[in-house]
Design an enzyme around this catalytic site. Structure first.
Site, short mmCIF file in Angstrom:
data_model
loop_
_atom_site.label_atom_id
_atom_site.label_comp_id
_atom_site.label_asym_id
_atom_site.label_seq_id
_atom_site.Cartn_x
_atom_site.Cartn_y
_atom_site.Cartn_z
N SER A 105 0.84 -1.19 0.00
CA SER A 105 0.00 0.00 0.00
C SER A 105 0.87 1.25 0.00
CB SER A 105 -0.96 -0.02 1.19
OG SER A 105 -0.26 -0.11 2.40
N CYS A 106 0.22 2.38 -0.15
CA CYS A 106 0.88 3.68 -0.26
C CYS A 106 1.96 3.85 0.80
CB CYS A 106 -0.16 4.78 -0.10
SG CYS A 106 0.52 6.44 -0.10
#
Lengths: 190, 81
Positions: B17-18
């Site tokens: 994820s980010c």
């Protein structure tokens, strides 16, 4: 002597040598401006050391580095813990004073509750495959982010420069942070 | 999946994820030659906007295509310089 390039001209017209010198001067100035435009800069000041507040400066720093920004993160006060190799792996989260968390303050203030809150958050981070603080630090360093540890707070917290991750810059103060901000296209205080 | 262009390398960031999809994409692009196309496989829904934004704001890369395919977001990035 040839009369093609007179050393001086009576009516004040610049000589060929003067023009050549001026062209050289302008080319050098243009090069400076172009070089400045080529490297975009971001300056972040990281002041917080709770688990939740350690993320934003690291996420923004690594992402800006991916945009080819030269990134400097100046860590001061509790923000130093993000750079502290041992403490960064054990950052805490508290529900006290955070009404968005599902624990009333009276309960959150009970000794040991911060450990519980932190464990819950760490589990969420693992379940969601969110990068750990350590991963973000290592990734940012690999991408050329410069992490700076404010010397005054290093002394205040009684930390040693060996406590920090390899590659962290020590021996810097507020003037260094200001100098970085002056040159930066983006400046953030976290 | 058949693309209309030659893929030089595939980067699998499924699960990440980010900010990792963008950060790892950048690192992978740095290892390519000009003209090469990187395929990025991600499961982060934010990667659609993020890789687009990163490619727009970064010199030397160009977003060729993006598609969603059975919960996997596919991004095609060309190194231009």
């Amino acid at each position: 002597m040839s009369t093609d390039t007179p050393e001086t001209v009576a009516d004040g017209t610049p000589t060929r040598a003067e023009l050549a010198a001026r062209v050289e001067e302008l080319e050098a100035a243009l090069e400076d401006v172009t070089a400045t435009q080529d490297s975009k800069k971001m300056s972040i000041v990281a002041t917080k050391g709770t688990l939740d507040m350690a993320y934003p400066p690291l996420i923004l720093a690594s992402t800006a580095a991916a945009f080819d920004y030269d990134v400097t993160v100046f860590h001061t006060f509790w923000g130093l813990d993000i750079l502290h190799e041992e403490r960064s792996k054990n950052l805490q989260l508290s529900s006290v004073g955070n009404p968005n968390m599902p624990v009333p303050n009276a309960v959150a203030a009970v000794p040991g509750m911060d450990r519980v809150t932190t464990k819950l958050m760490e589990r969420k981070i693992a379940d969601n495959d969110t990068a750990t603080i350590e991963e973000l630090i290592e990734t940012s360093l690999d991408m050329g982010v410069e992490f700076q540890a404010c010397q005054m707070t290093v002394d205040l917290m009684d930390y040693d420069e060996d406590d920090f991750y390899d590659g962290v810059t020590v021996g810097v103060g507020a003037a260094t942070a200001i100098e970085n901000m002056m040159d930066a296209d983006i400046q953030l205080l976290v | 999946m058949s693309a209309e262009f030659d893929i030089s390398e595939t980067l699998d960031v499924k699960g990440a994820s980010c900010p990792m999809p963008v950060v790892k994409t950048k690192a992978a692009v740095d290892g390519l030659d000009a003209g090469d196309i990187l395929e990025v496989l991600a499961t982060d829904p934010g990667s659609m906007s993020d890789i687009d934004g990163w490619a727009s704001g970064t010199d030397g890369v160009e977003l060729v295509d993006q598609m969603e395919d059975a919960d996997v977001y596919r991004h095609y990035v060309r190194k231009t310089g």
